[in-house]
Design a protein around this motif. Structure first.
Motif, mmCIF file in Angstrom:
data_model
loop_
_atom_site.group_PDB
_atom_site.id
_atom_site.type_symbol
_atom_site.label_atom_id
_atom_site.label_comp_id
_atom_site.label_asym_id
_atom_site.label_seq_id
_atom_site.Cartn_x
_atom_site.Cartn_y
_atom_site.Cartn_z
ATOM 1 N N PRO A 1 -62.600 10.051 15.043
ATOM 2 C CA PRO A 1 -63.473 10.812 15.947
ATOM 3 C C PRO A 1 -62.726 11.963 16.648
ATOM 4 C CG PRO A 1 -63.880 8.479 16.223
ATOM 5 C CD PRO A 1 -62.687 8.611 15.316
ATOM 6 N N ARG A 2 -61.466 11.739 17.009
ATOM 7 C CA ARG A 2 -60.675 12.789 17.668
ATOM 8 C C ARG A 2 -60.503 13.984 16.727
ATOM 9 N NH1 ARG A 2 -57.453 12.670 22.266
ATOM 10 N NH2 ARG A 2 -57.736 10.423 22.442
ATOM 11 N N LYS A 3 -60.223 13.702 15.443
ATOM 12 C CA LYS A 3 -60.072 14.777 14.447
ATOM 13 C C LYS A 3 -61.383 15.537 14.271
ATOM 14 C CE LYS A 3 -56.363 12.841 11.619
ATOM 15 N NZ LYS A 3 -56.026 12.235 10.321
ATOM 16 N N MET A 4 -62.502 14.806 14.220
ATOM 17 C CA MET A 4 -63.803 15.458 14.055
ATOM 18 C C MET A 4 -64.142 16.339 15.257
ATOM 19 S SD MET A 4 -65.094 14.925 11.109
ATOM 20 C CE MET A 4 -66.829 15.294 11.310
ATOM 21 N N SER B 1 -65.374 16.405 27.916
ATOM 22 C CA SER B 1 -64.243 15.927 28.698
ATOM 23 C C SER B 1 -63.790 14.620 28.056
ATOM 24 C CB SER B 1 -64.650 15.658 30.146
ATOM 25 O OG SER B 1 -65.061 16.849 30.766
ATOM 26 N N ILE B 2 -62.463 14.439 27.970
ATOM 27 C CA ILE B 2 -61.923 13.235 27.359
ATOM 28 C C ILE B 2 -60.984 12.564 28.349
ATOM 29 C CG2 ILE B 2 -60.518 12.321 25.469
ATOM 30 C CD1 ILE B 2 -61.609 14.620 23.740
ATOM 31 N N ALA B 3 -61.169 11.257 28.523
ATOM 32 C CA ALA B 3 -60.335 10.472 29.430
ATOM 33 C C ALA B 3 -59.580 9.418 28.620
ATOM 34 C CB ALA B 3 -61.201 9.795 30.493
ATOM 35 N N ASP B 4 -58.444 8.967 29.172
ATOM 36 C CA ASP B 4 -57.634 7.961 28.489
ATOM 37 C C ASP B 4 -58.197 6.554 28.611
ATOM 38 O OD1 ASP B 4 -55.783 9.831 27.599
ATOM 39 O OD2 ASP B 4 -54.560 9.645 29.404
ATOM 40 N N ASP B 5 -58.882 6.267 29.729
ATOM 41 C CA ASP B 5 -59.390 4.920 29.957
ATOM 42 C C ASP B 5 -60.595 4.985 30.901
ATOM 43 O OD1 ASP B 5 -58.323 5.195 32.600
ATOM 44 O OD2 ASP B 5 -56.408 4.406 31.904
ATOM 45 N N LEU C 1 -70.938 13.797 31.118
ATOM 46 C CA LEU C 1 -70.576 12.762 30.157
ATOM 47 C C LEU C 1 -69.107 12.929 29.811
ATOM 48 C CD1 LEU C 1 -72.510 11.429 27.201
ATOM 49 C CD2 LEU C 1 -70.298 12.419 26.724
ATOM 50 N N VAL C 2 -68.389 11.817 29.743
ATOM 51 C CA VAL C 2 -66.972 11.816 29.393
ATOM 52 C C VAL C 2 -66.771 10.870 28.219
ATOM 53 C CG1 VAL C 2 -64.662 11.146 30.195
ATOM 54 C CG2 VAL C 2 -66.206 12.327 31.743
ATOM 55 N N LEU C 3 -65.942 11.274 27.267
ATOM 56 C CA LEU C 3 -65.577 10.398 26.159
ATOM 57 C C LEU C 3 -64.273 9.697 26.509
ATOM 58 C CD1 LEU C 3 -66.277 12.802 23.156
ATOM 59 C CD2 LEU C 3 -67.804 11.097 24.167
ATOM 60 N N ILE C 4 -64.211 8.399 26.226
ATOM 61 C CA ILE C 4 -63.014 7.621 26.536
ATOM 62 C C ILE C 4 -62.227 7.339 25.266
ATOM 63 C CG2 ILE C 4 -62.131 5.466 27.491
ATOM 64 C CD1 ILE C 4 -64.706 5.286 29.156
ATOM 65 N N ASN C 5 -60.986 7.792 25.265
ATOM 66 C CA ASN C 5 -59.996 7.443 24.248
ATOM 67 C C ASN C 5 -60.533 7.414 22.819
ATOM 68 O OD1 ASN C 5 -57.490 6.677 23.292
ATOM 69 N ND2 ASN C 5 -57.816 4.511 23.671
ATOM 70 N N PRO C 6 -61.010 8.552 22.296
ATOM 71 C CA PRO C 6 -61.521 8.543 20.920
ATOM 72 C C PRO C 6 -60.434 8.097 19.930
ATOM 73 C CG PRO C 6 -62.020 10.625 21.998
ATOM 74 C CD PRO C 6 -61.098 9.871 22.897
ATOM 75 N N ALA C 7 -60.809 7.255 18.980
ATOM 76 C CA ALA C 7 -59.887 6.823 17.924
ATOM 77 C C ALA C 7 -59.520 8.041 17.069
ATOM 78 C CB ALA C 7 -60.544 5.730 17.086
ATOM 79 N N GLU C 8 -58.629 7.839 16.120
ATOM 80 C CA GLU C 8 -58.073 8.945 15.339
ATOM 81 C C GLU C 8 -59.131 9.797 14.633
ATOM 82 O OE1 GLU C 8 -54.965 9.736 11.662
ATOM 83 O OE2 GLU C 8 -55.128 7.721 12.503
ATOM 84 N N VAL D 1 -64.297 3.174 17.447
ATOM 85 C CA VAL D 1 -65.122 3.827 16.420
ATOM 86 C C VAL D 1 -64.193 4.278 15.294
ATOM 87 C CG1 VAL D 1 -66.640 5.774 15.891
ATOM 88 C CG2 VAL D 1 -66.905 4.528 18.043
ATOM 89 N N ARG D 2 -64.397 3.687 14.111
ATOM 90 C CA ARG D 2 -63.514 3.987 12.971
ATOM 91 C C ARG D 2 -63.839 5.324 12.333
ATOM 92 N NH1 ARG D 2 -65.148 -1.591 10.549
ATOM 93 N NH2 ARG D 2 -66.936 -0.252 10.257
ATOM 94 N N TYR D 3 -65.136 5.639 12.252
ATOM 95 C CA TYR D 3 -65.573 6.800 11.490
ATOM 96 C C TYR D 3 -66.775 7.419 12.181
ATOM 97 C CZ TYR D 3 -67.186 9.639 7.589
ATOM 98 O OH TYR D 3 -67.587 10.692 6.809
ATOM 99 N N ILE D 4 -66.828 8.738 12.171
ATOM 100 C CA ILE D 4 -67.973 9.453 12.732
ATOM 101 C C ILE D 4 -68.299 10.614 11.791
ATOM 102 C CG2 ILE D 4 -66.510 10.903 14.195
ATOM 103 C CD1 ILE D 4 -68.739 10.774 16.334
#
Length: 115
Positions: free
Chosen positions: A85-88, A99-103, A76-83, A51-54
């Motif tokens: 989405p992670r900033k948002m 919760s955020i997982a690497d893979d 629900l777990v988010l997997i490896n958000p791109a830069e 996901v490039r942009y959110i």
């Protein structure tokens, strides 16, 4: 936005790519998840690595999905958000809620331990 989904061991895996910004795409995503929800699917892992942009609408969709699963006793777990989405998530302080997982494997382990 492109969406792919599959169910493995009672976990709905959703892979998103492109921009998560609203429009008919997010409605289709919500409807698709609603159709998958059931007795055997109580958990969800959403892959945000492509996901490039959110925007705020996209964040709202993620919060809505989190609420759907938690209200049914799932998670629900988010997997490896791109830069972006992670900033948002950090900007809105939702990184403390999700919760955020690497893979996928890490996400599956987190969700299985949530039972």
């Amino acid at each position: 936005m492109k969406t792919e989904s599959s169910v493995q061991d009672g976990i709905l895996f959703v892979r998103l790519s492109g921009d998560l910004i609203g429009s008919p795409d997010t409605q289709q995503l919500l409807q698709s998840v609603d159709q998958q929800l059931g007795e055997e699917v109580r958990h969800c892992a959403i892959d945000l690595s492509d996901v490039r942009y959110i925007n705020s609408t996209g964040i709202g969709v993620l919060v809505s999905l989190l609420t759907k699963f938690r209200s049914r006793g799932g998670e629900l777990v988010l997997i490896n958000p791109a830069e972006h989405p992670r900033k948002m998530l950090a900007l809105t302080k939702l990184n403390a809620i999700f919760s955020i997982a690497d893979d996928e494997q890490s996400a599956a382990q987190q969700l299985k331990s949530a039972n």
